[in-house]
Motif scaffolding. Structure first.
Motif, PDB file in Angstrom:
ATOM      1  N   LEU A 143       0.842  -1.213   0.000  1.00 16.14           N
ATOM      2  CA  LEU A 143       0.000   0.000   0.000  1.00 16.14           C
ATOM      3  C   LEU A 143       0.871   1.255   0.000  1.00 16.14           C
ATOM      4  O   LEU A 143       0.656   2.180  -0.788  1.00 16.14           O
ATOM      5  CB  LEU A 143      -0.919  -0.024   1.231  1.00 16.14           C
ATOM      6  N   GLU A 144       1.908   1.245   0.858  1.00 15.05           N
ATOM      7  CA  GLU A 144       2.763   2.437   0.964  1.00 15.05           C
ATOM      8  C   GLU A 144       3.438   2.756  -0.374  1.00 15.05           C
ATOM      9  O   GLU A 144       3.432   3.900  -0.842  1.00 15.05           O
ATOM     10  CB  GLU A 144       3.837   2.211   2.048  1.00 15.05           C
TER      11      GLU A 144
ATOM     12  N   ALA B 173      -6.335   6.139   1.153  1.00 13.96           N
ATOM     13  CA  ALA B 173      -5.598   4.938   1.564  1.00 13.96           C
ATOM     14  C   ALA B 173      -6.288   4.376   2.794  1.00 13.96           C
ATOM     15  O   ALA B 173      -6.319   5.022   3.856  1.00 13.96           O
ATOM     16  CB  ALA B 173      -4.142   5.283   1.863  1.00 13.96           C
ATOM     17  N   GLU B 174      -6.839   3.180   2.663  1.00 15.63           N
ATOM     18  CA  GLU B 174      -7.697   2.617   3.713  1.00 15.63           C
ATOM     19  C   GLU B 174      -6.902   1.927   4.814  1.00 15.63           C
ATOM     20  O   GLU B 174      -5.880   1.288   4.542  1.00 15.63           O
ATOM     21  CB  GLU B 174      -8.670   1.613   3.055  1.00 15.63           C
ATOM     22  N   VAL B 175      -7.401   2.022   6.040  1.00 12.32           N
ATOM     23  CA  VAL B 175      -6.782   1.279   7.142  1.00 12.32           C
ATOM     24  C   VAL B 175      -7.318  -0.152   7.125  1.00 12.32           C
ATOM     25  O   VAL B 175      -8.426  -0.402   6.660  1.00 12.32           O
ATOM     26  CB  VAL B 175      -7.057   1.931   8.522  1.00 12.32           C
ATOM     27  N   ILE B 176      -6.507  -1.067   7.650  1.00 17.85           N
ATOM     28  CA  ILE B 176      -6.912  -2.472   7.702  1.00 17.85           C
ATOM     29  C   ILE B 176      -7.431  -2.813   9.104  1.00 17.85           C
ATOM     30  O   ILE B 176      -8.312  -3.643   9.262  1.00 17.85           O
ATOM     31  CB  ILE B 176      -5.715  -3.403   7.342  1.00 17.85           C
ATOM     32  N   ALA B 177      -6.875  -2.121  10.107  1.00 29.09           N
ATOM     33  CA  ALA B 177      -7.294  -2.378  11.493  1.00 29.09           C
ATOM     34  C   ALA B 177      -8.784  -2.098  11.654  1.00 29.09           C
ATOM     35  O   ALA B 177      -9.357  -1.290  10.922  1.00 29.09           O
ATOM     36  CB  ALA B 177      -6.502  -1.477  12.439  1.00 29.09           C
ATOM     37  N   THR B 178      -9.386  -2.782  12.625  1.00 31.85           N
ATOM     38  CA  THR B 178     -10.811  -2.539  12.883  1.00 31.85           C
ATOM     39  C   THR B 178     -11.036  -2.000  14.309  1.00 31.85           C
ATOM     40  O   THR B 178     -12.154  -1.686  14.671  1.00 31.85           O
ATOM     41  CB  THR B 178     -11.632  -3.844  12.697  1.00 31.85           C
ATOM     42  N   ASP B 179      -9.948  -1.920  15.090  1.00 34.27           N
ATOM     43  CA  ASP B 179     -10.093  -1.361  16.440  1.00 34.27           C
ATOM     44  C   ASP B 179      -9.519   0.057  16.476  1.00 34.27           C
ATOM     45  O   ASP B 179      -8.629   0.403  15.700  1.00 34.27           O
ATOM     46  CB  ASP B 179      -9.360  -2.240  17.463  1.00 34.27           C
ATOM     47  N   PHE B 180     -10.081   0.852  17.385  1.00 32.80           N
ATOM     48  CA  PHE B 180      -9.776   2.281  17.452  1.00 32.80           C
ATOM     49  C   PHE B 180      -8.268   2.592  17.493  1.00 32.80           C
ATOM     50  O   PHE B 180      -7.760   3.340  16.664  1.00 32.80           O
ATOM     51  CB  PHE B 180     -10.486   2.885  18.677  1.00 32.80           C
ATOM     52  N   GLU B 181      -7.548   1.961  18.445  1.00 36.33           N
ATOM     53  CA  GLU B 181      -6.127   2.309  18.616  1.00 36.33           C
ATOM     54  C   GLU B 181      -5.331   2.062  17.341  1.00 36.33           C
ATOM     55  O   GLU B 181      -4.549   2.906  16.896  1.00 36.33           O
ATOM     56  CB  GLU B 181      -5.477   1.505  19.766  1.00 36.33           C
ATOM     57  N   ASN B 182      -5.548   0.895  16.765  1.00 38.48           N
ATOM     58  CA  ASN B 182      -4.760   0.564  15.571  1.00 38.48           C
ATOM     59  C   ASN B 182      -5.205   1.341  14.338  1.00 38.48           C
ATOM     60  O   ASN B 182      -4.392   1.622  13.462  1.00 38.48           O
ATOM     61  CB  ASN B 182      -4.781  -0.945  15.333  1.00 38.48           C
ATOM     62  N   MET B 183      -6.488   1.705  14.290  1.00 39.93           N
ATOM     63  CA  MET B 183      -6.929   2.556  13.169  1.00 39.93           C
ATOM     64  C   MET B 183      -6.232   3.913  13.231  1.00 39.93           C
ATOM     65  O   MET B 183      -5.789   4.443  12.217  1.00 39.93           O
ATOM     66  CB  MET B 183      -8.445   2.760  13.204  1.00 39.93           C
ATOM     67  N   VAL B 184      -6.141   4.456  14.446  1.00 35.89           N
ATOM     68  CA  VAL B 184      -5.482   5.757  14.595  1.00 35.89           C
ATOM     69  C   VAL B 184      -4.005   5.631  14.211  1.00 35.89           C
ATOM     70  O   VAL B 184      -3.457   6.470  13.476  1.00 35.89           O
ATOM     71  CB  VAL B 184      -5.637   6.293  16.044  1.00 35.89           C
TER      72      VAL B 184
END
Ligand code: E4P
Length: 216
Positions: free
Chosen positions: A39-40, A56-67
């Motif tokens: 992706l990068e 560019a989409e995030v893959i994480a689904t939890d708040f901390e990792n999305m941030v």
């Protein structure tokens, strides 16, 4: 009205960018997977070709990792829009990233209430998926119209990005309704500027010219 290309394919992006008709790019994990590229790497390559928003989409689904992922994606280029899923954690992440001055795009939006939640969380863009609603016999374009009405009623600044576009009528309807952006695959771009009468007209001009070529 901005036109975005919905692809991570660099050749397609270069081809349409040369015509001056691409205002930005949307990618998602499925589009990146098709290209078998990181992706990068691909976002940085796209940024060299397109001077406009690149989702560019995030893959994480939890708040901390999305941030965390959102901050990382945004660090790649000033034009990166961090794409976050329409979930409670996605909205929390949107609020935090927006407060840091990072552009955001709330994706996988299928209802008016979801679009309003995204706007209230401060999203820069909201992506209602027109085609996927049509696919299940719901009216995707009606959703764009409803979001436009409500965003105007309450002066929400979030821009409406009509996504999951399947054909040129989706684009023309989205323009008439007042969507800010339509993102579409290359095949739809092709259909937008093609017209049989243009092709017939060019052929007739060239045939007629052939008759008088010798006296030019
Ligand atoms: C873009 O932001 C969306 O991810 C994309 O338009 C989805 O399109 P699809 O429904 O054709 O996969």
């Amino acid at each position: 009205m901005n036109f975005f290309l919905d692809t991570a394919n660099l050749n397609e992006i270069k081809k349409y960018a040369e015509m001056g008709i691409v205002d930005g790019i949307t990618t998602n994990p499925s589009l990146i997977a098709k290209e078998s590229v990181s992706l990068e790497k691909r976002i940085k390559e796209i940024a060299e070709v397109i001077d406009g928003p690149i989702s560019a989409e995030v893959i994480a689904t939890d708040f901390e990792n999305m941030v965390k992922e959102g901050r990382r994606n945004a660090s790649w280029h000033k034009n990166v829009y961090v794409k976050l899923p329409m979930t409670p954690d996605g909205l929390r992440a949107c609020k935090v990233l927006t407060a840091e001055g990072i552009y955001t795009n709330i994706t996988l939006v299928f209802s008016l209430s979801q679009a309003v939640m995204a706007a209230k969380a401060g999203a820069t863009l909201v992506s209602p998926f027109v085609g996927r609603l049509d696919d299940i016999s719901e009216n995707g374009m009606q959703l764009i119209e409803d979001i436009r009405t409500v965003f105007d009623n309450y002066d929400f600044k979030t821009k409406i990005l009509a996504a999951s576009i399947r054909h040129p009528m989706h684009v023309t309807e989205a323009m008439k309704i007042g969507a800010d952006i339509a993102t579409m695959p290359a095949s739809v771009f092709d259909q937008l500027f093609k017209h049989p009468l243009t092709d017939i007209g060019i052929k007739k001009f060239l045939d007629d010219w052939e008759k008088v070529k010798s006296i030019q």
